[in-house]
Write an enzyme that holds these catalytic residues in place. Structure first.
Site, PDB file in Angstrom:
ATOM      1  N   ASN A   1      49.284 -39.281 -35.639  1.00  0.00           N
ATOM      2  CA  ASN A   1      51.120 -38.731 -35.476  1.00  0.00           C
ATOM      3  C   ASN A   1      51.208 -36.722 -36.377  1.00  0.00           C
ATOM      4  OD1 ASN A   1      53.581 -38.096 -35.020  1.00  0.00           O
ATOM      5  ND2 ASN A   1      53.999 -40.091 -36.015  1.00  0.00           N
TER       6      ASN A   1
ATOM      7  N   CYS B   1      59.566 -35.671 -35.572  1.00  0.00           N
ATOM      8  CA  CYS B   1      59.171 -36.398 -34.100  1.00  0.00           C
ATOM      9  C   CYS B   1      59.066 -35.680 -32.886  1.00  0.00           C
ATOM     10  CB  CYS B   1      58.672 -37.308 -33.914  1.00  0.00           C
ATOM     11  SG  CYS B   1      57.460 -37.605 -35.665  1.00  0.00           S
TER      12      CYS B   1
ATOM     13  N   HIS C   1      55.350 -38.257 -27.016  1.00  0.00           N
ATOM     14  CA  HIS C   1      55.178 -38.282 -28.980  1.00  0.00           C
ATOM     15  C   HIS C   1      53.869 -39.277 -29.284  1.00  0.00           C
ATOM     16  CE1 HIS C   1      55.208 -38.016 -32.898  1.00  0.00           C
ATOM     17  NE2 HIS C   1      55.828 -38.717 -32.961  1.00  0.00           N
TER      18      HIS C   1
HETATM   19  O1  UT7 Z   1      56.575 -40.780 -35.207  1.00  0.00           O
HETATM   20  C1  UT7 Z   1      57.929 -40.868 -36.004  1.00  0.00           C
HETATM   21  C2  UT7 Z   1      58.474 -42.054 -35.277  1.00  0.00           C
HETATM   22  N1  UT7 Z   1      57.462 -43.407 -36.912  1.00  0.00           N
HETATM   23  C3  UT7 Z   1      57.038 -43.932 -35.955  1.00  0.00           C
HETATM   24  O2  UT7 Z   1      57.153 -44.836 -34.956  1.00  0.00           O
HETATM   25  C4  UT7 Z   1      56.272 -45.807 -36.488  1.00  0.00           C
HETATM   26  C5  UT7 Z   1      57.288 -46.425 -35.941  1.00  0.00           C
HETATM   27  N2  UT7 Z   1      56.662 -48.162 -36.234  1.00  0.00           N
HETATM   28  C6  UT7 Z   1      55.525 -48.494 -36.368  1.00  0.00           C
HETATM   29  O3  UT7 Z   1      54.476 -47.808 -35.700  1.00  0.00           O
HETATM   30  C7  UT7 Z   1      54.576 -49.306 -36.962  1.00  0.00           C
HETATM   31  O4  UT7 Z   1      55.986 -49.691 -37.521  1.00  0.00           O
HETATM   32  C8  UT7 Z   1      53.764 -49.213 -38.260  1.00  0.00           C
HETATM   33  C9  UT7 Z   1      51.943 -48.792 -37.642  1.00  0.00           C
HETATM   34  C10 UT7 Z   1      54.048 -48.141 -39.290  1.00  0.00           C
HETATM   35  C11 UT7 Z   1      53.568 -50.830 -38.922  1.00  0.00           C
HETATM   36  O5  UT7 Z   1      53.223 -51.560 -37.972  1.00  0.00           O
HETATM   37  P1  UT7 Z   1      53.756 -52.854 -37.914  1.00  0.00           P
HETATM   38  O6  UT7 Z   1      53.029 -54.158 -36.706  1.00  0.00           O
HETATM   39  O7  UT7 Z   1      54.955 -52.817 -37.608  1.00  0.00           O
HETATM   40  O8  UT7 Z   1      53.796 -53.570 -39.626  1.00  0.00           O
HETATM   41  P2  UT7 Z   1      54.886 -54.024 -40.399  1.00  0.00           P
HETATM   42  O9  UT7 Z   1      55.727 -52.879 -41.224  1.00  0.00           O
HETATM   43  O10 UT7 Z   1      55.757 -54.946 -39.905  1.00  0.00           O
HETATM   44  O11 UT7 Z   1      53.817 -54.691 -41.201  1.00  0.00           O
HETATM   45  C12 UT7 Z   1      53.196 -56.241 -41.117  1.00  0.00           C
HETATM   46  C13 UT7 Z   1      52.596 -56.486 -42.002  1.00  0.00           C
HETATM   47  C14 UT7 Z   1      52.534 -56.292 -43.590  1.00  0.00           C
HETATM   48  O12 UT7 Z   1      52.199 -57.224 -44.133  1.00  0.00           O
HETATM   49  P3  UT7 Z   1      52.554 -58.401 -44.497  1.00  0.00           P
HETATM   50  O13 UT7 Z   1      54.171 -58.430 -44.988  1.00  0.00           O
HETATM   51  O14 UT7 Z   1      53.680 -59.436 -42.865  1.00  0.00           O
HETATM   52  O15 UT7 Z   1      52.113 -59.014 -45.419  1.00  0.00           O
HETATM   53  C15 UT7 Z   1      52.500 -55.360 -44.233  1.00  0.00           C
HETATM   54  O16 UT7 Z   1      52.222 -54.890 -45.244  1.00  0.00           O
HETATM   55  O17 UT7 Z   1      50.945 -55.708 -42.445  1.00  0.00           O
HETATM   56  C16 UT7 Z   1      50.521 -54.962 -43.403  1.00  0.00           C
HETATM   57  N3  UT7 Z   1      50.196 -53.116 -43.471  1.00  0.00           N
HETATM   58  C17 UT7 Z   1      49.801 -53.267 -42.894  1.00  0.00           C
HETATM   59  N4  UT7 Z   1      47.899 -53.852 -43.521  1.00  0.00           N
HETATM   60  C18 UT7 Z   1      47.130 -53.366 -43.153  1.00  0.00           C
HETATM   61  C19 UT7 Z   1      50.951 -52.252 -42.703  1.00  0.00           C
HETATM   62  N5  UT7 Z   1      50.078 -51.073 -43.826  1.00  0.00           N
HETATM   63  C20 UT7 Z   1      48.817 -51.525 -42.927  1.00  0.00           C
HETATM   64  C21 UT7 Z   1      47.683 -51.321 -43.144  1.00  0.00           C
HETATM   65  N6  UT7 Z   1      46.561 -51.858 -43.592  1.00  0.00           N
HETATM   66  N7  UT7 Z   1      47.582 -49.704 -43.403  1.00  0.00           N
END
Ligand code: UT7
Length: 329
Positions: free
Chosen positions: A286, A116, A256
């Site tokens: 993204n 990225c 970004h």
């Molecule tokens: O560009 C390159 C660099 N990349 C980034 O900068 C991305 C950085 N990361 C992020 O943007 C975020 O971490 C994400 C958008 C990928 C995820 O958001 P988050 O708030 O960090 O969620 P999480 O991974 O901590 O997951 C929270 C919950 C989990 O469920 P439990 O374990 O709490 O029951 C996940 O399984 O949300 C769940 N989850 C979803 N639920 C519905 C993860 N993805 C989804 C989804 N829909 N698509």
């Protein structure tokens, strides 16, 4: 004699027609429009469809538009750098393919791989060739067909990424505009948290790599999020400090587009209000190397000569950094 700097003298973008909405994703994985919007700010993304359609298709369209718009002859281009992590093939480089497609017969060309942060790395690299006086017309592209490495069964990644490309023309200037400063960093220990495991020399394609779905990008989202928030904000603030820029001096943050929450945190750290933050994540998601040139393309009509812009990115590697540029037209 005044110093020669590299100025962006034109920008153009290309996104494919197909729109993958949150509603369509709801039919593919266990997710919801509400979750995606509130956790990322993404509503839809573009997908390049069709067999044999690689990143160079989008990159060439962006470059062709750029040449036409700036009234530049393809033969006058001396260098093309393409930032991408989804090259058409491991070699030749996508930049090589683009130069052939657009008729840049006198250019040499190569790719930069920095996930990225690819576009800002490439912009700094391209600007050095101008500042040194060696070249006068350099094109820098950021392009990725992320849909080619995304697992549409993995709800933690498939909701984020999209396809797109943008390109800028760099030319010399002796005015006080153009690329004025840059800071870049990388840390290969980030491999644990964001990578595409197979398809390189470590794990060439095999039945095993395909069966294990190792040809897709995987990330530990929460860890990447933490590193991204800290480093993108720190480096954007750092480049402001070392150029004595106050929040009032900065016209635009060009961040970004990975997650709206990361962008908001960066703007907050810089002391910028929302109206100074370029944002199109809701429409494109993204696009990895494509996000920053696509922002410049979308916001071009709102830019004025002399505007101070801070470009900032964070991505796989890890890679990150910031660029300070004064808009040149
Ligand atoms: O560009 C390159 C660099 N990349 C980034 O900068 C991305 C950085 N990361 C992020 O943007 C975020 O971490 C994400 C958008 C990928 C995820 O958001 P988050 O708030 O960090 O969620 P999480 O991974 O901590 O997951 C929270 C919950 C989990 O469920 P439990 O374990 O709490 O029951 C996940 O399984 O949300 C769940 N989850 C979803 N639920 C519905 C993860 N993805 C989804 C989804 N829909 N698509």
């Amino acid at each position: 004699m005044s110093k020669v700097r590299a100025a962006i003298t034109g920008v153009y973008g290309y996104v494919p027609d197909y729109i993958l909405t949150n509603q369509e994703l709801e039919t593919m994985v266990d997710t919801s429009d509400e979750w995606i919007m509130s956790r990322t700010g993404i509503k839809e993304r573009r997908i390049l469809k069709g067999e044999g359609q690689g990143t160079s298709v989008m990159a060439s369209a962006a470059v062709k538009g750029l040449l036409e718009k700036t009234g530049t002859n393809a033969e006058d281009i001396e260098l093309i750098i393409c930032a991408t992590v989804t090259p058409d093939m491991p070699f030749p480089s996508t930049a090589n393919l683009v130069s052939a497609k657009v008729g840049a017969v006198n250019a040499f060309s190569y790719d930069i791989s920095a996930a990225c942060s690819g576009f800002i790395y490439a912009l700094t690299t391209g600007s050095q060739f101008i500042e040194s006086g060696q070249y006068k017309k350099v094109i820098v592209i950021g392009a990725d067909k992320m849909s080619s490495i995304i697992d549409y069964q993995d709800r933690t990644t498939c909701i984020i990424f999209g396809d797109g490309a943008g390109a800028v023309l760099l030319e010399p200037t002796t005015e006080e505009v153009g690329i004025l400063d840059s800071i870049h960093k990388s840390d290969g220990n980030g491999v644990e948290f964001l990578k595409m495991k197979a398809g390189g020399s470590m794990y060439p394609a095999s039945h095993e790599t395909v069966d294990n779905r190792w040809h897709y990008a995987r990330q530990d989202g929460a860890t990447v999020f933490k590193f991204a928030v800290t480093n993108m904000a720190d480096y954007a603030a750092k480049i402001m400090e070392r150029n004595n820029l106050t929040p009032d001096d900065v016209a635009w943050l060009v961040p970004h587009q990975a997650n709206k929450r990361i962008i908001d945190a960066t703007a907050h750290r810089m002391g910028l209000s929302d109206d100074k933050v370029m944002m199109n994540i809701s429409r494109y998601g993204n696009t990895t190397s494509g996000t920053i040139p696509l922002l410049l393309w979308d916001y071009e009509s709102q830019l004025n000569k002399g505007d101070n812009l801070v470009l900032a990115a964070f991505g796989g590697g890890f890679t990150w950094g910031a660029i300070y540029t004064k808009w040149a037209y």
